[in-house]
Design a protein around this motif. Structure first.
Motif, short mmCIF file in Angstrom:
data_model
loop_
_atom_site.label_atom_id
_atom_site.label_comp_id
_atom_site.label_asym_id
_atom_site.label_seq_id
_atom_site.Cartn_x
_atom_site.Cartn_y
_atom_site.Cartn_z
N LEU A 86 35.06 37.60 37.05
CA LEU A 86 35.79 36.38 38.43
C LEU A 86 35.36 36.69 40.16
O LEU A 86 35.76 36.11 40.90
CB LEU A 86 37.47 36.58 38.17
N ARG A 142 36.54 42.44 38.11
CA ARG A 142 38.35 41.53 36.74
C ARG A 142 36.66 40.50 37.04
O ARG A 142 36.03 40.36 37.41
CB ARG A 142 39.05 40.75 38.15
N PHE A 143 37.27 40.36 35.21
CA PHE A 143 36.38 39.34 34.84
C PHE A 143 37.22 39.24 33.66
O PHE A 143 38.65 39.93 33.15
CB PHE A 143 35.17 40.67 34.10
N ILE A 144 37.26 38.28 33.27
CA ILE A 144 37.63 37.45 31.59
C ILE A 144 36.93 38.78 30.48
O ILE A 144 35.52 37.90 30.61
CB ILE A 144 37.76 36.08 31.25
N ASP A 145 37.68 38.65 29.50
CA ASP A 145 36.70 39.76 28.80
C ASP A 145 37.35 38.48 26.82
O ASP A 145 38.63 37.88 27.61
CB ASP A 145 37.37 40.49 28.06
N PHE A 180 41.46 37.70 27.20
CA PHE A 180 42.22 38.47 27.92
C PHE A 180 41.01 38.90 29.29
O PHE A 180 40.29 39.21 28.99
CB PHE A 180 42.78 40.07 27.71
N ILE A 181 42.13 39.32 31.06
CA ILE A 181 41.77 39.87 31.64
C ILE A 181 41.46 40.92 32.02
O ILE A 181 42.64 42.13 30.84
CB ILE A 181 41.94 38.37 32.80
N ASP A 182 40.32 41.75 32.09
CA ASP A 182 40.29 43.15 32.40
C ASP A 182 39.76 43.39 33.65
O ASP A 182 39.34 42.80 34.63
CB ASP A 182 39.42 43.42 31.65
N ASN A 183 40.23 44.53 34.20
CA ASN A 183 39.17 45.01 35.04
C ASN A 183 38.08 46.47 35.17
O ASN A 183 38.26 46.62 33.84
CB ASN A 183 40.46 45.88 36.10
#
Lengths: 278, 278
Positions: A37, A43-46, B44-47
């Motif tokens: 993102l 941050r990222f979507i997984d 899902f969004i992850d850090n």
């Protein structure tokens, strides 16, 4: 989370050893893909995917004497390693040697190729399929990675970490270009192509599989439900328009994993495919 | 990705053993938190957080005779285990026994408590801090998990997997309630509280740390940059209004990890804190 480029020379050198043999060869994709993102990615979507199915499948392909390219999400489950418990689990050491031996037995037939982002995956899938083109019908593409459907194109990404103080955050994602159709259409036209479809709503699973087969021309599409994926899959053969359901008894821990049965089924189908039209 | 509730009785039983001693006790939070985008979670969004810092810190706290509650994101890095290579790496077995021995030495002082989603984390942090309240100034809260700033509240979550066929996907996230201020304000008023601030833009790092200290009353806040976090941190003491910079030479692989120096610094400060006002 930097972009990971494939060392194509390494893959090419690995494949060259097997080019003149009559080996069957499989590309297994595995794990989820990340969608950053931010350029400096915090941050990222997984996608949910432990990589368990891909890692298990690799072992069963190797047992059936396939040469395996394992194209996997970094830090997802690894074949053989997956059986070895961490030091906090009891009986930590008991079976380590068994799996280490199995790995050493098949080591020369296995190449590990990691990826991280959905962009890495898309570039890598194309490159690897093109390298498999010379293997014709002996190549099998087993696309079991959980690929993101949406992403933020690179030129729309913000440079730094999204600030945390706002009341609301709106993220706009574009749909990811679908390469699945290009595998048989362009990259490796004679390969035997299998893909997976994961759903959470049973009512739409078969329909989604049929739509996907229609669109992307895979030879086989395997439908599975998030909750029951370790003990039931529905396999659709596009040409034969035929469904096969594989069930594994949950109650019997002695029974083989469902991936054993999936790979047995696919290897039989691949053998028929290789022998036809040659 | 089901919600993970803490077994509070287990934690309570563990803590009871140490209640009458004069041990120092630390709660280490570690790893990223996930933000489900669906109830039946596929996406899902992850850090970004490997959990490396938290796992390393646990080892150094144990060496300094702290009792450790390790509240960590499932499948993030584990203390001791982190040194053990997987079977695909060379010299796989060489050092395993050293770390296994270290673990066994400290095993009784360490409790592992996993979480997964940001909701798990928030509930768990409150519960664990409340359990530490009786330890007064002997308790240290070391909040090094990378907590999501935005999430979708449960009642706004879609039930099933978001369909993949759309051209664009817009995700609306709300800001996550901040509990950090409630630790000293309510849950464990006498605990010594440390938190981290990660940024990618060096220009705003110190300012963000000061803002955070102002808002949440931590005793110490540790600023770090995504790219240099393994060899530089900036530590701010709120009461003393004092910055300390810890540098670790990158070039010297013999040198101790930066977490060794951070924990040494913090334990000294915690000792002073424990001895004041008693």
């Amino acid at each position: 989370m930097a972009s990971m480029k494939i060392d194509l020379e390494r893959v090419h050198a690995f494949l060259t050893e097997f080019q003149t043999t009559d080996c069957s060869i499989v590309l297994v994709t595995s794990g989820g893909t990340t969608v950053p993102l931010e350029k400096n990615t915090v941050r990222f979507i997984d996608n949910f995917s432990t990589g368990q199915r891909g890692a298990a499948s690799v072992e069963y392909f190797l047992e059936r004497n396939y040469i395996v390219l394992f194209f996997y999400r970094l830090s997802s489950t690894l074949p053989y390693q997956r059986h070895i418990k961490n030091i906090f689990e009891e009986s930590s050491q008991s079976n380590q040697d068994v799996y280490l031996d199995q790995y050493h037995k098949h080591q020369k037939s296995l190449l590990l190729i990691p990826f991280q982002t959905v962009a890495d995956y898309l570039t890598g899938l194309q490159q690897l399929c093109c390298l498999l083109k010379p293997f014709g019908r002996s190549a099998l593409i087993y696309a079991c990675a959980a690929v993101s459907d949406y992403y933020i194109p690179d030129d729309e990404l913000t440079e730094h970490k999204i600030p945390s103080g706002q009341n609301e955050l709106i993220i706009r994602l574009k749909s990811v270009p679908k390469l699945l159709g290009a595998i048989k259409g362009e990259y490796a036209p004679n390969a035997f192509v299998i893909s997976f479809k994961l759903e959470t709503d049973e009512k739409i699973l078969e329909e989604k599989c049929l739509q996907s087969a229609d669109k992307y021309n895979q030879d086989i599409i395997i439908g599975n439900m998030l909750k029951t994926r370790t003990h039931q899959v529905r396999i659709f053969e596009r040409m034969e328009k035929q469904w096969t359901i594989i069930n594994r008894l949950q109650s019997n821990s002695e029974e083989k994993e469902i991936e054993y049965h999936i790979i047995e089924f696919l290897c039989n189908k691949h053998r028929i495919y290789q022998n036809s039209n040659q």
